[in-house]
Scaffold this motif. Structure first.
Motif, PDB file in Angstrom:
ATOM      1  N   CYS A 200       0.821  -1.214   0.000  1.00  0.00           N
ATOM      2  CA  CYS A 200       0.000   0.000   0.000  1.00  0.00           C
ATOM      3  C   CYS A 200       0.855   1.264   0.000  1.00  0.00           C
ATOM      4  N   ASP A 201       2.040   1.225   0.612  1.00  0.00           N
ATOM      5  CA  ASP A 201       2.936   2.381   0.566  1.00  0.00           C
ATOM      6  C   ASP A 201       3.333   2.690  -0.865  1.00  0.00           C
ATOM      7  N   PHE A 202       3.644   1.642  -1.624  1.00  0.00           N
ATOM      8  CA  PHE A 202       4.076   1.847  -2.995  1.00  0.00           C
ATOM      9  C   PHE A 202       2.916   2.312  -3.878  1.00  0.00           C
ATOM     10  N   ALA A 203       1.703   1.858  -3.575  1.00  0.00           N
ATOM     11  CA  ALA A 203       0.537   2.326  -4.319  1.00  0.00           C
ATOM     12  C   ALA A 203       0.289   3.808  -4.074  1.00  0.00           C
ATOM     13  N   LEU A 204       0.353   4.222  -2.818  1.00  0.00           N
ATOM     14  CA  LEU A 204       0.215   5.645  -2.498  1.00  0.00           C
ATOM     15  C   LEU A 204       1.342   6.447  -3.146  1.00  0.00           C
ATOM     16  N   HIS A 205       2.545   5.925  -3.038  1.00  0.00           N
ATOM     17  CA  HIS A 205       3.708   6.595  -3.620  1.00  0.00           C
ATOM     18  C   HIS A 205       3.512   6.841  -5.113  1.00  0.00           C
ATOM     19  N   GLY A 206       3.021   5.833  -5.848  1.00  0.00           N
ATOM     20  CA  GLY A 206       2.874   5.977  -7.287  1.00  0.00           C
ATOM     21  C   GLY A 206       1.997   7.158  -7.664  1.00  0.00           C
ATOM     22  N   GLN A 207       0.818   7.249  -7.044  1.00  0.00           N
ATOM     23  CA  GLN A 207      -0.065   8.375  -7.342  1.00  0.00           C
ATOM     24  C   GLN A 207       0.549   9.696  -6.879  1.00  0.00           C
ATOM     25  N   LEU A 208       1.214   9.671  -5.727  1.00  0.00           N
ATOM     26  CA  LEU A 208       1.761  10.902  -5.162  1.00  0.00           C
ATOM     27  C   LEU A 208       2.983  11.411  -5.923  1.00  0.00           C
ATOM     28  N   THR A 209       3.661  10.539  -6.684  1.00  0.00           N
ATOM     29  CA  THR A 209       4.764  11.061  -7.508  1.00  0.00           C
ATOM     30  C   THR A 209       4.245  12.104  -8.482  1.00  0.00           C
ATOM     31  N   GLN A 210       3.024  11.926  -8.945  1.00  0.00           N
ATOM     32  CA  GLN A 210       2.438  12.881  -9.880  1.00  0.00           C
ATOM     33  C   GLN A 210       1.830  14.065  -9.130  1.00  0.00           C
ATOM     34  N   LEU A 211       1.100  13.778  -8.067  1.00  0.00           N
ATOM     35  CA  LEU A 211       0.413  14.833  -7.327  1.00  0.00           C
ATOM     36  C   LEU A 211       1.369  15.769  -6.596  1.00  0.00           C
ATOM     37  N   THR A 212       2.521  15.269  -6.160  1.00  0.00           N
ATOM     38  CA  THR A 212       3.452  16.102  -5.395  1.00  0.00           C
ATOM     39  C   THR A 212       4.648  16.582  -6.212  1.00  0.00           C
ATOM     40  N   GLN A 213       4.853  16.020  -7.401  1.00  0.00           N
ATOM     41  CA  GLN A 213       6.055  16.355  -8.166  1.00  0.00           C
ATOM     42  C   GLN A 213       5.780  16.892  -9.566  1.00  0.00           C
ATOM     43  N   VAL A 214       4.572  16.692 -10.080  1.00  0.00           N
ATOM     44  CA  VAL A 214       4.298  17.041 -11.479  1.00  0.00           C
ATOM     45  C   VAL A 214       3.212  18.098 -11.607  1.00  0.00           C
ATOM     46  N   GLU A 215       2.036  17.850 -11.027  1.00  0.00           N
ATOM     47  CA  GLU A 215       0.908  18.769 -11.205  1.00  0.00           C
ATOM     48  C   GLU A 215       1.059  20.010 -10.326  1.00  0.00           C
ATOM     49  N   PRO A 216       1.141  21.213 -10.900  1.00  0.00           N
ATOM     50  CA  PRO A 216       1.397  22.428 -10.111  1.00  0.00           C
ATOM     51  C   PRO A 216       0.364  22.697  -9.020  1.00  0.00           C
ATOM     52  N   THR A 217      -0.924  22.502  -9.301  1.00  0.00           N
ATOM     53  CA  THR A 217      -1.946  22.840  -8.309  1.00  0.00           C
ATOM     54  C   THR A 217      -1.869  21.923  -7.095  1.00  0.00           C
ATOM     55  N   SER A 218      -1.757  20.630  -7.314  1.00  0.00           N
ATOM     56  CA  SER A 218      -1.647  19.709  -6.179  1.00  0.00           C
ATOM     57  C   SER A 218      -0.277  19.810  -5.509  1.00  0.00           C
ATOM     58  N   MET A 219       0.750  20.139  -6.269  1.00  0.00           N
ATOM     59  CA  MET A 219       2.069  20.389  -5.664  1.00  0.00           C
ATOM     60  C   MET A 219       1.979  21.528  -4.660  1.00  0.00           C
ATOM     61  N   ALA A 220       1.267  22.610  -5.049  1.00  0.00           N
ATOM     62  CA  ALA A 220       1.137  23.766  -4.159  1.00  0.00           C
ATOM     63  C   ALA A 220       0.381  23.395  -2.891  1.00  0.00           C
ATOM     64  N   LEU A 221      -0.662  22.580  -3.023  1.00  0.00           N
ATOM     65  CA  LEU A 221      -1.398  22.127  -1.841  1.00  0.00           C
ATOM     66  C   LEU A 221      -0.513  21.284  -0.935  1.00  0.00           C
ATOM     67  N   THR A 222       0.309  20.430  -1.537  1.00  0.00           N
ATOM     68  CA  THR A 222       1.213  19.587  -0.753  1.00  0.00           C
ATOM     69  C   THR A 222       2.208  20.440   0.009  1.00  0.00           C
ATOM     70  N   ASN A 223       2.784  21.418  -0.669  1.00  0.00           N
ATOM     71  CA  ASN A 223       3.769  22.292  -0.016  1.00  0.00           C
ATOM     72  C   ASN A 223       3.125  23.130   1.084  1.00  0.00           C
ATOM     73  N   LYS A 224       1.858  23.459   0.919  1.00  0.00           N
ATOM     74  CA  LYS A 224       1.164  24.267   1.921  1.00  0.00           C
ATOM     75  C   LYS A 224       0.825  23.458   3.164  1.00  0.00           C
ATOM     76  N   TYR A 225       0.381  22.211   2.969  1.00  0.00           N
ATOM     77  CA  TYR A 225      -0.170  21.440   4.078  1.00  0.00           C
ATOM     78  C   TYR A 225       0.726  20.309   4.595  1.00  0.00           C
ATOM     79  N   ALA A 226       1.629  19.791   3.763  1.00  0.00           N
ATOM     80  CA  ALA A 226       2.338  18.573   4.193  1.00  0.00           C
ATOM     81  C   ALA A 226       3.645  18.382   3.428  1.00  0.00           C
ATOM     82  N   GLN A 227       4.622  19.219   3.713  1.00  0.00           N
ATOM     83  CA  GLN A 227       5.917  19.049   3.056  1.00  0.00           C
ATOM     84  C   GLN A 227       6.574  17.727   3.447  1.00  0.00           C
ATOM     85  N   ARG A 228       6.217  17.210   4.625  1.00  0.00           N
ATOM     86  CA  ARG A 228       6.740  15.911   5.048  1.00  0.00           C
ATOM     87  C   ARG A 228       6.346  14.820   4.055  1.00  0.00           C
ATOM     88  N   VAL A 229       5.121  14.926   3.537  1.00  0.00           N
ATOM     89  CA  VAL A 229       4.645  13.937   2.577  1.00  0.00           C
ATOM     90  C   VAL A 229       5.436  14.034   1.281  1.00  0.00           C
TER      91      VAL A 229
END
Length: 340
Positions: A200-229
């Motif tokens: 399950c960690d790897f499944a979450l990781h796969g989707q989050l590689t795009q949400l936290t590293q590629v898409e600007p809008t979701s990247m901004a949300l990640t940086n705002k709320y959870a840089q640890r993630v």
């Protein structure tokens, strides 16, 4: 197996990133062919369904066979390679791992697709990357035309995964809540099911590689709320040097209550409504998710996902099922396994 495992994938494919990170952690030697569903090298077999990643296993005659669908591939790798398992031995934890992996693969991908294509700036950002990832040698004019064509097609298909004006707020809020839940779990125990990674960690990781590293809008949300993630996603990409750690003991499963409640409030009602729509032949899935209306076309594969989860639940020992029932009670996940 003695040969290096071969697969075809793309950096913009969350399931490719899921599996590459898993292979690195498990110390499974592999060759990755960067491309797309139509880009397999000459002489390689094509899968029945063109999905990424495509794995090329040897069949009983020694011939290559093309295999897709990351969840059963992970279980096949568990049988064929001995080192550094990602499937917990504890029966209850193994079931929870499957449930969370399914949520990541089938619900979180709605956020990935939504943030990628629902906002014009994000679509303009990612479309050229997807073309360059598949083939960096294309002339600029050709790659630009292909990017525009691909983006148009994907934007027109947003409704298929459930991204529309009715569901947008539900998807976006769900992603922000998940960031907070993951932030706490990572801080307290390192991974979802303890101090070592599971499927399950790897499944979450796969989707989050795009949400936290590629898409600007979701990247901004990640940086705002959870840089640890975001940092966790970066680390997850290569855990080849990670020491084993331990999965949660039976008396520690309570740490998952928040995540299970999120799954129960979002993915569970969708799965049930989707399965009912598929069974009845309805044109639309109608549900209430987290207090809001949800509407999208039915998705037959996700009806199969519910069936697989129910089969896994039905296969639990009586003792483990009692334990799971107690853990899921009140989270909303329990509704997935109610006999009607």
């Amino acid at each position: 197996m003695t040969d290096r495992l071969e697969l075809m994938g793309a950096p913009g494919s969350p399931y490719t990133r899921k599996m590459l990170a898993l292979l690195r952690y498990r110390h499974i030697a592999y060759n990755v062919i960067w491309g797309g569903p139509t880009g397999a090298p000459e002489g390689y077999p094509k899968p029945k369904v063109a999905l990424l990643p495509t794995f090329y296993f040897r069949d009983s005659d020694g011939d290559l066979e093309a295999v897709v669908d990351s969840t059963p591939i992970i279980r096949r790798l568990e049988q064929e390679y001995n080192s550094r398992s990602v499937i917990p031995k504890n029966e209850a934890l193994r079931f929870l791992d499957l449930l969370i992996e399914d949520y990541a693969d089938e619900w979180l991908t709605k956020a990935m697709f939504h943030f990628r294509w629902a906002f014009q700036a994000d679509a303009d950002h990612v479309a050229p990357l997807l073309i360059h990832w598949a083939n960096p040698n294309l002339p600029d004019e050709q790659s630009s035309a292909m990017a525009a064509q691909f983006a148009k097609r994907q934007i027109e298909r947003l409704y298929v995964v459930g991204s529309n004006e009715i569901t947008a707020k539900t998807i976006e809020d769900s992603y922000v809540r998940l960031l907070g839940l993951l932030d706490r779990l990572i801080r307290e125990q390192g991974f979802i099911l303890g101090s070592r990674p599971s499927a399950c960690d790897f499944a979450l990781h796969g989707q989050l590689t795009q949400l936290t590293q590629v898409e600007p809008t979701s990247m901004a949300l990640t940086n705002k709320y959870a840089q640890r993630v975001r940092a966790w996603v970066d680390r997850m990409d290569d855990l080849s040097g990670h020491k084993h750690g331990d999965w949660l003991a039976n008396d520690q499963h309570g740490s998952l209550q928040g995540l299970l409640s999120e799954i129960g409030r979002t993915y569970a009602p969708f799965l049930i409504a989707n399965a009912e729509a598929v069974q009845s032949g309805a044109e639309n899935v109608e549900a209430e998710i987290h207090g809001r209306k949800w509407q999208q076309p039915p998705f037959p594969y996700q009806a199969k996902c519910l069936l697989a989860l129910r089969e896994a639940y039905g296969g639990l020992s009586a003792e483990t099922r009692t334990q799971i029932d107690g853990l899921l009670a009140g989270t909303g996940c329990d509704t997935l396994f109610v006999v009607v």
